[in-house]
Design a protein around this motif. Structure first.
Motif, short mmCIF file in Angstrom:
data_model
loop_
_atom_site.label_atom_id
_atom_site.label_comp_id
_atom_site.label_asym_id
_atom_site.label_seq_id
_atom_site.Cartn_x
_atom_site.Cartn_y
_atom_site.Cartn_z
N GLU A 148 1.07 -1.68 0.15
CA GLU A 148 0.32 -0.10 -0.12
C GLU A 148 0.81 1.36 -0.35
N LEU A 149 2.21 1.03 0.75
CA LEU A 149 2.71 2.19 1.14
C LEU A 149 3.34 2.38 -0.82
N ILE A 150 3.98 1.36 -0.99
CA ILE A 150 4.23 2.35 -2.33
C ILE A 150 3.95 1.96 -3.28
N ALA A 151 2.51 2.18 -3.45
CA ALA A 151 1.28 2.40 -4.55
C ALA A 151 1.65 3.86 -3.66
N GLU A 152 1.96 4.31 -2.55
CA GLU A 152 1.54 5.79 -2.19
C GLU A 152 2.78 6.40 -2.63
N GLY A 153 4.04 5.47 -3.85
CA GLY A 153 4.93 6.37 -4.11
C GLY A 153 5.84 6.86 -3.05
N LYS A 154 5.97 5.57 -1.96
CA LYS A 154 6.77 6.07 -1.28
C LYS A 154 8.23 5.13 -1.11
N THR A 155 9.16 5.67 -1.40
CA THR A 155 10.56 5.11 -0.96
C THR A 155 11.14 3.90 -0.23
N THR A 156 11.72 3.14 -0.23
CA THR A 156 12.18 2.67 0.70
C THR A 156 12.81 3.29 1.62
N LYS A 157 13.24 3.70 1.75
CA LYS A 157 13.60 4.89 2.64
C LYS A 157 12.29 5.13 4.13
N LYS A 180 5.48 -14.48 -4.95
CA LYS A 180 4.02 -14.64 -4.08
C LYS A 180 3.33 -13.73 -4.97
N LEU A 181 3.57 -12.88 -5.34
CA LEU A 181 2.28 -12.35 -6.98
C LEU A 181 3.09 -12.02 -7.77
N ASP A 182 3.37 -13.58 -7.96
CA ASP A 182 4.49 -13.68 -9.54
C ASP A 182 4.39 -12.36 -10.20
N VAL A 183 5.21 -11.78 -9.98
CA VAL A 183 5.54 -10.66 -10.71
C VAL A 183 7.11 -10.23 -10.61
N SER A 184 7.52 -9.26 -11.85
CA SER A 184 8.54 -8.76 -11.45
C SER A 184 8.97 -7.50 -11.18
N ASN A 185 8.36 -7.24 -11.06
CA ASN A 185 8.75 -5.56 -10.06
C ASN A 185 7.74 -5.05 -9.53
N ARG A 186 7.53 -3.87 -8.90
CA ARG A 186 6.41 -3.08 -8.70
C ARG A 186 5.55 -2.28 -9.09
N ILE A 187 5.54 -2.49 -10.05
CA ILE A 187 4.68 -1.23 -10.94
C ILE A 187 3.95 -2.78 -10.87
N ILE A 190 1.65 -3.60 -8.29
CA ILE A 190 0.16 -3.10 -8.23
C ILE A 190 -0.57 -3.37 -8.53
N ALA A 191 -0.61 -3.45 -10.23
CA ALA A 191 -1.52 -3.77 -10.96
C ALA A 191 -2.03 -5.34 -10.74
N ARG A 192 -0.53 -6.08 -10.55
CA ARG A 192 -1.58 -7.30 -9.44
C ARG A 192 -2.24 -7.03 -8.78
N PHE A 193 -2.39 -6.55 -7.42
CA PHE A 193 -3.28 -6.92 -6.54
C PHE A 193 -4.37 -5.80 -6.80
N LYS A 194 -4.01 -4.61 -7.38
CA LYS A 194 -5.79 -3.57 -7.65
C LYS A 194 -6.50 -4.74 -8.81
N GLU A 195 -5.73 -4.68 -10.07
CA GLU A 195 -6.52 -6.33 -10.34
C GLU A 195 -7.67 -7.49 -9.96
N LYS A 196 -7.21 -7.74 -8.49
CA LYS A 196 -7.22 -8.26 -7.91
C LYS A 196 -8.67 -8.10 -6.90
#
Length: 200
Positions: A148-157, A180-187, A190-196
């Motif tokens: 959820e924080l990644i989706a808000e655009g937050k950095t690792t730090k 777990k989501l069987d994807v290769s990057n953050r984008i 987020i897309a997979r999590f939203k799609e579900k």
């Protein structure tokens, strides 16, 4: 007379829905909103029997508005193009009385409104199928917080500061999430999590 508020961000569809329902002898459209925020205001102002809402609208989604109106006597019907298990589950928790899809015949909507006024709950048959065959969210509560924080655009730090964990731990969580989501990057994650429909 069944008094109705409609919330839909596509102006043409909003007008068409309003006109269709006004043709019904026992129904009257008392307010039309372009987003969830306006819908909540119109429901407070007009005290309608029914509020029909799209899900994806600006400033406040239909689900957020439904959650806010949970204790209101007005019965909420979600009318959407999205037959997603996560959305449906959230709608049920918000006490929504109907969840219908936009590609249903227009006469079904008026009939569903009457049945909901009689105390029934009406859900599109596709949703019941999805719920029985649905994928469960594989992420733990902490992993959900991270995505959820990644989706808000937050950095690792920023994520590490907000969750009081080290940047290394955040990177570990991200790699587990991708796996777990069987994807290769953050984008894609987020897309997979939203799609579900798993975002709260």
């Amino acid at each position: 007379m069944i008094r109705i508020v409609i919330a839909e961000d596509q102006r043409m569809l909003l007008g068409a829905l309003g006109s269709l329902l006004d043709l019904e002898e026992d129904m009257e459209v008392v307010g039309m909103a372009r987003n969830g925020e306006e819908a909540v205001d119109l429901v407070k102002k007009h005290q309608p029997d029914i509020c029909i809402m799209d899900i994806e609208m600006p400033s406040k989604t239909g689900l957020e508005a439904a959650e806010e109106m949970k204790d209101d006597p007005c019965k909420v019907i979600i009318l959407t193009t999205f037959a997603r298990a996560g959305y449906f589950e959230r709608a049920q928790k918000a006490g929504v009385r109907g969840y219908l899809l936009k590609d249903s015949p227009s006469e079904d909507l008026a009939e569903s409104i009457r049945q909901i006024m009689d105390g029934r709950r009406i859900y599109a048959p596709e949703l019941v199928d999805i719920m029985y065959g649905k994928d469960a969210n594989p992420l733990t509560e902490r992993e959900v917080q991270v995505i959820e924080l990644i989706a808000e655009g937050k950095t690792t730090k920023q994520i590490s500061n907000q969750l009081y964990i080290t940047p290394g731990t955040v990177r570990n969580y991200i790699s587990i999430i991708l796996d777990k989501l069987d994807v290769s990057n953050r984008i894609e994650a987020i897309a997979r999590f939203k799609e579900k429909g798993w975002f709260k």
